[in-house]
Design an enzyme around this catalytic site. Structure first.
Site, PDB file in Angstrom:
ATOM      1  N   ARG A  96      -1.102 -18.195   9.267  1.00 11.05           N
ATOM      2  CA  ARG A  96       0.112 -17.393   9.106  1.00 11.05           C
ATOM      3  C   ARG A  96       0.860 -17.700   7.729  1.00 11.05           C
ATOM      4  NH1 ARG A  96       3.982 -15.052  12.669  1.00 11.05           N
ATOM      5  NH2 ARG A  96       2.837 -15.282  14.418  1.00 11.05           N
ATOM      6  N   ARG A 149       8.264 -24.380  14.276  1.00  9.16           N
ATOM      7  CA  ARG A 149       9.267 -23.095  14.128  1.00  9.16           C
ATOM      8  C   ARG A 149       8.965 -22.436  12.769  1.00  9.16           C
ATOM      9  NH1 ARG A 149      15.685 -23.552  15.932  1.00  9.16           N
ATOM     10  NH2 ARG A 149      15.682 -21.242  16.624  1.00  9.16           N
ATOM     11  N   THR A 169      -1.248 -14.843  15.989  1.00 13.79           N
ATOM     12  CA  THR A 169      -2.140 -14.417  15.083  1.00 13.79           C
ATOM     13  C   THR A 169      -3.639 -14.391  15.723  1.00 13.79           C
ATOM     14  OG1 THR A 169      -2.403 -16.411  13.949  1.00 13.79           O
ATOM     15  CG2 THR A 169      -0.636 -14.777  13.403  1.00 13.79           C
ATOM     16  N   GLU A 203      11.832 -17.721  15.986  1.00 16.43           N
ATOM     17  CA  GLU A 203      11.444 -18.470  14.626  1.00 16.43           C
ATOM     18  C   GLU A 203      12.159 -17.652  13.375  1.00 16.43           C
ATOM     19  OE1 GLU A 203       7.442 -18.034  16.088  1.00 16.43           O
ATOM     20  OE2 GLU A 203       7.348 -19.941  15.019  1.00 16.43           O
TER      21      GLU A 203
END
Ligand code: MTE
Ligand code: LUZ
Ligand code: MOS
Length: 782
Positions: A311, A343, A443, A718
């Site tokens: 990410r 988060r 993802t 988030e």
């Protein structure tokens, strides 16, 4: 009867606010219940030779002590790689790593027994930092890479070039409720577990594997959590396994609830990062090439680290279009508790790196950072494709930035700040706008699925069960709103039931800000199946000689209406009874999987996200030049939540997320001594309190529609955390007044100590550059 796009009260708001909510450890003790206690390793790395339990077992109140040898099934677990030992077998890898599980009648007996255990450990040479891990070639997994264009050429041919290093600290989750679990032996031979977890299926999976029984023998109920923030996505595991092991061997209920200190000591945190970068740009501040290398501190085992790193790579350019990029990352293995989801999941670290680059370019060019941000922002076709090849279908970022600037009165306030900085000898102010463009979806494509169960009862009331867990984020309230709208009933007629693996199977964790999207869609799928059947029944009853189109019926106000009619044809309860008499099923299962997702890490290309949640924050800070203390004076957030299901809850998520991000950026510092966390209490680890929240805090929800939003609303759990970084870039703006043009390095967290040291360094350098100006402020920038 409007149930969505409405700020109905969060289901748990009143109970949470009044302290009436019951968390797992508040449940009254069960008959013959045992206390479960973990014995952690005192050393960071070494060999575990023996554990002598003899003396400890003799202590009154001690029922049993279990070690790795007592695990009947799989000792290792892990969502990506099963490389984490539930109890140490022969190696220990971090301070606090569980070596033994004590089962006792009381907490006191368990603690006494711990001190009577004789541990024979042999020390080995540990690794703690990213630098040490790199030097010793200690990794978890392979390097990951995303590339576009020709980065080397782009850097070589750029008019200007800069490079740098940024250190980014980790973060403790500090959920109010610590990790907890309660296991009960099931008369049928299995285990029933209550767990404070974001991922009941994972707890079920690893409990079954650890006990060497089938998953069908384990039922996990995910108890509503007093906060999780990613810390219970995988790391509810060890407490759950410990209580399950005790219940399995003793056939007695067994409960564990970590003390704050144990929780802080032994659980993983947000990953600390080291980022190395080189950027090539022109005199206008337009970035042509970026080479960026992320190193994350994974701790001792894989856990979610590769996914977190991925990410980061996917968010490496944040809101900016850069034609030539080479983005790489690798996870370092160290002798610390395994770092985990928190988060933002790697995006905050990546955005920090990118925004730091923007700040450095602004300094170099003597221009405002906002200008550089606007110049590079994703915008028109051609400049709307991410480095991994996903096109942003709705490029509203420039518009959002413009609106945020206007709403916050950025231009005037910046002038006022410059005026202030010219006159104040004690304080220094700064202002900064920071955007975020957060990809929404897991993802790992396969995780983007959910199932649901909806039951309509004979009185027209409804129960909904999904795999979503409630951690305070309000997904239960939102799902309830969606289902109430679908059936046309008031909210009180719908109940979201406790999350359990018995009703919802093989679920994904409640994470990645998609739980309302996925579980809401699955619940709607189930509801629509029931409504389809009800329409058929109603059309038959309401007749018109077979000419009535079932699809034309409306469900509103707990009634069924013929199209165009203002008077109801029958009540929903009546229809439910009629359908039941006609032997029509009033329950349904729903399923949803997000379409259009694909990503291939071998090429670093694809469409990992369904859509993006974008937003901007403008923060103003004031630094005390004699202490380095940063006061956040004003925050203005503009966040695009699409057609919000519950603007009130979204506002709470935005404020809470921002403040949590701000704490990470300014205050929260983890410190260790030989692998032992020394900031392991709330007196040594400073999370933001009510007094740190800026006096002026404006939140505006933008409502740009996106056809790809699953339920119309955008994930908001988030993304706002990332915006907390705007206080750090505002500090950088403030510092730019001390020594204009001087290179800065302000690592995260920008604690008072770090800010003060940077002030001193900048003052010294401004002395060299322009003697006589020290302590005074000259040409502002930023
Ligand atoms: N809000 C509260 N009050 N408590 C939490 O633990 N966790 C955050 C966010 N908001 C959290 C929270 C995290 S890490 C995520 S991924 C999302 O909520 C998950 O919920 P959602 O998918 O329903 O947004
Ligand atoms: N968890 C996960 C996450 O397993 N995959 C993700 O992409 C993710 N993103 C954010 C938070 N948790
Ligand atoms: Mo949140 S880090 O996806 O649990």
């Amino acid at each position: 009867m409007i149930t969505v796009r409405k700020s109905v009260e969060h289901d748990l708001a009143m109970n949470h606010a009044t302290g009436r909510s019951l968390f797992l450890n508040d449940l009254p003790p069960l008959a013959a219940e045992l206390v479960v206690h973990l014995v952690g390793s005192p050393i960071p790395k070494g060999q575990l030779l023996t554990i002598d339990k003899t003396a400890a077992l003799k202590h009154p109140g001690v029922v049993a002590i279990f070690t790795a040898a007592d695990v009947p099934g799989a000792l290792h677990f892990g969502v990506i790689r099963a490389d984490e030992a539930f109890l140490a077998l022969d190696n220990v890898e971090y301070v606090g790593q569980p070596l033994a599980v004590i089962a006792a009648e009381t907490e006191e007996a368990a603690i006494a027994a711990e001190s009577l255990l004789l541990l024979d450990l042999r020390n080995e040479d540990p690794v703690f930092t990213i630098e040490e891990a790199i030097a010793r070639d200690e990794w978890l997994g392979e390097e990951k890479k995303i590339e576009r264009g020709d980065c080397v050429h782009g850097l070589d041919t750029a008019e200007l070039r800069l490079d740098g290093v940024l250190s980014i600290g980790g973060q403790e989750h500090c959920y109010l409720e610590t990790q907890a679990a309660l296991a009960e032996p099931d008369p049928a031979g299995g285990i029933r577990l209550k767990s404070s977890t974001q991922h009941p299926t994972e707890i079920q999976t690893i409990t079954a594997a650890m006990l060497g029984i089938g998953m069908h023998q384990v039922v996990v109920e995910a108890f509503p959590m007093g906060g999780a923030f990613g810390g219970k996505e995988t790391q509810a595991a060890i407490p759950a396994l410990a209580s399950a092991l005790v219940a399995h061997h003793t056939r007695r209920p067994a409960r564990i609830s970590l003390s704050r200190r144990t929780d802080m000591n032994m659980t993983g945190k947000r990953h600390d990062y080291q980022v190395l970068w080189q950027a090539g740009f022109d005199h206008e501040g337009c970035i042509h090439a970026l080479d960026i290398q992320f190193y994350s501190n994974g701790g001792s085992t894989t856990d979610l680290s590769p996914a977190v790193l991925e990410r980061s790579l996917l968010h490496a350019t944040n809101a900016y279009y850069i034609p030539n990029v080479c983005i790489r990352g690798r996870v370092c293995r160290t002798n610390l508790p395994s770092n985990t989801a928190f988060r933002g999941f790697g995006a905050p670290q990546a955005v920090a790196a990118m925004e730091n680059i923007i700040e450095a370019i602004a300094v170099k060019l003597g221009r405002g950072a906002l200008e550089i941000r606007i110049t590079n922002c994703y915008s028109v076709p051609g400049r709307d494709v991410t480095p991994y090849g996903q096109r942003l279908k709705t490029t509203m970022l420039p518009g959002l930035m413009r609106e945020a600037v206007e709403r916050a009165g950025y231009a005037e306030r910046r002038l006022a700040i410059e005026q202030f900085n010219r006159t104040s000898l004690t304080h220094c102010k700064g202002i900064s706008l920071l955007p975020v463009n957060f990809g929404i979806s897991f993802t790992q494509t396969f995780l983007n699925q959910a199932n649901a169960l909806v039951n309509l009862y004979l009185d027209g009331t409804i129960q909904v069960s999904t795999g979503a867990t409630e951690m305070g984020q309000g997904s239960n309230t939102k799902i309830r709103q969606l289902i109430a709208r679908e059936f046309g009933v008031p909210l009180e007629r719908v109940r979201v039931m406790p999350t359990s693996t018995e009703k919802n199977h093989n679920t994904s964790p409640t994470a990645a800000s998609v739980s309302t999207d996925l579980n809401g869609m699955a619940a709607l799928d189930a509801a629509r199946k029931i409504l389809f059947r009800l329409r058929q029944v109603a059309a038959k009853i309401l007749g018109r000689g077979g000419t009535l189109d079932p699809g034309s019926l409306r469900f509103e106000n707990e009634c069924v209406f013929l199209s165009g009619d203002r008077e109801p044809a029958m009540t929903l309860a009546n229809l439910a009874r009629r359908a039941h008499s006609a032997r029509v099923d009033l329950g349904a299962r729903g399923f949803y999987w997000t379409p259009g997702l694909n990503f291939d890490w071998t090429t670093g290309q694809g469409n990992p996200f369904r859509y993006f949640t974008a937003g901007c924050a403008v923060s103003e800070v004031c630094i005390d030049r004699s202490t380095g203390f940063v006061e956040v004076e004003q925050v203005d957030i503009l966040m695009d939540t699409g057609f919000s299901i519950n603007p009130g809850i979204d506002r709470g998520q935005i404020i809470g997320g921002f403040v949590q991000g701000m704490g990470w950026a300014l205050r929260e510092e983890l410190s260790y001594e030989n692998g032992r966390l020394t900031s392991n209490s709330l007196s040594t680890y400073k999370i933001p309190t009510i007094r740190d929240i800026p006096e002026v805090f404006n939140v505006t929800l933008a409502t740009n529609p996106d056809p790809d939003c699953l339920v119309g609303a955008k994930g908001v759990g988030e993304p706002p955390l990332v915006l907390g970084l705007s206080v750090w870039t505002a500090v950088q703006h403030a510092l730019s007044h001390i020594s204009p043009g001087a290179t800065r390095r302000l690592d995260l967290p920008a604690t008072p100590e770090r800010v003060l040291m940077e002030i001193h360094r900048l003052q010294a350098s401004s002395k060299n550059v322009a003697p006589g100006l020290e302590g005074r402020i000259s040409t502002p920038q930023g």
